[in-house]
Design a protein around this motif. Structure first.
Motif, PDB file in Angstrom:
ATOM      1  N   ILE A 208       0.830  -1.204   0.000  1.00  0.00           N
ATOM      2  CA  ILE A 208       0.000   0.000   0.000  1.00  0.00           C
ATOM      3  C   ILE A 208       0.861   1.249   0.000  1.00  0.00           C
ATOM      4  N   GLY A 209       1.979   1.215   0.717  1.00  0.00           N
ATOM      5  CA  GLY A 209       2.826   2.392   0.842  1.00  0.00           C
ATOM      6  C   GLY A 209       2.762   3.023   2.216  1.00  0.00           C
ATOM      7  N   ILE A 210       2.362   2.257   3.235  1.00  0.00           N
ATOM      8  CA  ILE A 210       2.321   2.731   4.624  1.00  0.00           C
ATOM      9  C   ILE A 210       3.672   2.430   5.267  1.00  0.00           C
ATOM     10  N   LYS A 211       4.344   3.467   5.733  1.00  0.00           N
ATOM     11  CA  LYS A 211       5.699   3.320   6.261  1.00  0.00           C
ATOM     12  C   LYS A 211       5.753   3.355   7.782  1.00  0.00           C
ATOM     13  N   ASP A 212       4.831   4.055   8.432  1.00  0.00           N
ATOM     14  CA  ASP A 212       4.828   4.185   9.888  1.00  0.00           C
ATOM     15  C   ASP A 212       3.536   3.571  10.418  1.00  0.00           C
ATOM     16  N   LEU A 213       3.673   2.437  11.089  1.00  0.00           N
ATOM     17  CA  LEU A 213       2.487   1.713  11.558  1.00  0.00           C
ATOM     18  C   LEU A 213       2.897   0.717  12.634  1.00  0.00           C
ATOM     19  N   SER A 214       2.042   0.540  13.609  1.00  0.00           N
ATOM     20  CA  SER A 214       2.217  -0.518  14.604  1.00  0.00           C
ATOM     21  C   SER A 214       0.903  -1.272  14.721  1.00  0.00           C
ATOM     22  N   GLY A 215       0.986  -2.565  14.946  1.00  0.00           N
ATOM     23  CA  GLY A 215      -0.226  -3.378  14.986  1.00  0.00           C
ATOM     24  C   GLY A 215      -0.061  -4.573  15.894  1.00  0.00           C
ATOM     25  N   LYS A 216      -1.204  -5.099  16.302  1.00  0.00           N
ATOM     26  CA  LYS A 216      -1.239  -6.273  17.163  1.00  0.00           C
ATOM     27  C   LYS A 216      -2.371  -7.175  16.719  1.00  0.00           C
ATOM     28  N   VAL A 217      -2.082  -8.457  16.608  1.00  0.00           N
ATOM     29  CA  VAL A 217      -3.075  -9.449  16.204  1.00  0.00           C
ATOM     30  C   VAL A 217      -3.387 -10.324  17.411  1.00  0.00           C
ATOM     31  N   ARG A 218      -4.642 -10.404  17.752  1.00  0.00           N
ATOM     32  CA  ARG A 218      -5.080 -11.226  18.875  1.00  0.00           C
ATOM     33  C   ARG A 218      -6.083 -12.255  18.364  1.00  0.00           C
ATOM     34  N   GLY A 219      -6.169 -13.355  19.087  1.00  0.00           N
ATOM     35  CA  GLY A 219      -7.075 -14.425  18.674  1.00  0.00           C
ATOM     36  C   GLY A 219      -6.438 -15.290  17.596  1.00  0.00           C
ATOM     37  N   SER A 220      -7.193 -15.569  16.557  1.00  0.00           N
ATOM     38  CA  SER A 220      -6.699 -16.422  15.475  1.00  0.00           C
ATOM     39  C   SER A 220      -5.644 -15.683  14.662  1.00  0.00           C
ATOM     40  N   ARG A 221      -4.514 -16.327  14.432  1.00  0.00           N
ATOM     41  CA  ARG A 221      -3.431 -15.742  13.650  1.00  0.00           C
ATOM     42  C   ARG A 221      -3.222 -16.490  12.331  1.00  0.00           C
ATOM     43  N   LYS A 222      -4.263 -17.086  11.830  1.00  0.00           N
ATOM     44  CA  LYS A 222      -4.151 -17.760  10.536  1.00  0.00           C
ATOM     45  C   LYS A 222      -3.872 -16.731   9.450  1.00  0.00           C
ATOM     46  N   PRO A 223      -3.001 -17.054   8.500  1.00  0.00           N
ATOM     47  CA  PRO A 223      -2.630 -16.063   7.470  1.00  0.00           C
ATOM     48  C   PRO A 223      -3.823 -15.520   6.697  1.00  0.00           C
ATOM     49  N   MET A 224      -4.766 -16.376   6.310  1.00  0.00           N
ATOM     50  CA  MET A 224      -5.920 -15.919   5.537  1.00  0.00           C
ATOM     51  C   MET A 224      -6.751 -14.922   6.342  1.00  0.00           C
TER      52      MET A 224
END
Length: 264
Positions: A208-224
């Motif tokens: 997309i072109g997003i350079k500054d970002l932080s994220g957290k994934v909770r629960g299911s971490r399946k790639p899809m």
């Protein structure tokens, strides 16, 4: 025994009932003479080299390794109809399609159970983008992994959409999104922070072109689930114009509140 002897004595062999012998030929390798039996003559022997062209082998030795095509190429109808070209019929020009970043994030073997048993195939999920706000993802399935990737790439190009970015580097505001069993949290960050998130989110942000970002994934971490949740969250995000209208402020005031007065 007497009754059995009488039954055999009553049998009579008819001359016309004798089965005819099979016609066959034998070849002896010692004296290399061909013996013909039971009426098999050289005129009756079929010439196998004139039955099928596949049996006609060229005895001449080629001078180089580039062998010419002996037989015309034939492609079955089902293969020709299933062909996926490198260029997709899309509003995006062909010159732009060649410059897209293509990332096959998921390639795995799947099995479909039906009446014939387990039918294996390959599944692929591809993300494409130009690094300037345009990105999309697609899924494909085929018997071969390469063809599944081609199908997923063509569908991803057809599903391209534009994502708004603040200052062409981050998202306008923090996002909390839930997709099935996956809970996703994306946060906007100041310049120079970098992209610190799940590796699938990192690849999507790069497309997309997003350079500054932080994220957290909770629960299911399946790639899809992670990939689809990220696209869904970025599609449904609120824009600074909507936030300013909701609070009754100007757009510059909202940007100063969230980003410390950063200007282009």
């Amino acid at each position: 025994m007497l009754a059995l002897r009488r039954s055999f004595a009553g049998l009579r062999i008819q001359p016309g009932a004798v089965a005819s012998r099979r016609l066959y030929a034998t070849v002896e390798s010692n004296d290399k003479k061909q013996h013909l039996r039971a009426g098999l003559t050289p005129a009756h022997v079929p010439q196998l080299d004139k039955i099928d062209s596949i049996l006609d082998f060229d005895d001449s030795h080629p001078k180089d390794l580039d062998m010419p095509k002996r037989y015309p190429s034939h492609r079955p109808v089902e293969v020709a109809l299933n062909t996926v070209s490198n260029f997709v019929d899309s509003p995006l020009p062909v010159s732009e399609q060649t410059r897209l970043m293509k990332k096959a994030l998921v390639v795995k073997r799947v099995v479909n159970m039906n009446g014939k048993g387990k039918q294996p195939s390959m599944y692929a999920l591809v993300v494409v983008g130009n690094g300037n706000g345009l990105a999309g993802y697609g899924e494909g399935k085929d018997e071969e992994a390469s063809r599944a990737t081609f199908k997923a790439t063509s569908r991803a190009i057809k599903n391209l959409r534009y994502f708004e970015r603040y200052d062409d580097r981050t998202i306008p505001m923090d996002i909390a999104h839930k997709f099935h069993a996956t809970r996703l949290e994306l946060r906007s960050r100041p310049p120079g922070f970098g992209c610190r998130a799940n590796h699938y989110i990192h690849e999507i942000a790069q497309c997309i072109g997003i350079k500054d970002l932080s994220g957290k994934v909770r629960g299911s971490r399946k790639p899809m689930n992670v990939i689809k949740a990220t696209f869904e969250a970025l599609t449904d995000q609120r824009q600074p114009v909507d936030i300013a209208r909701m609070r009754g402020k100007k757009l510059a005031d909202v940007q100063n509140t969230y980003f410390g007065g950063a200007n282009k």
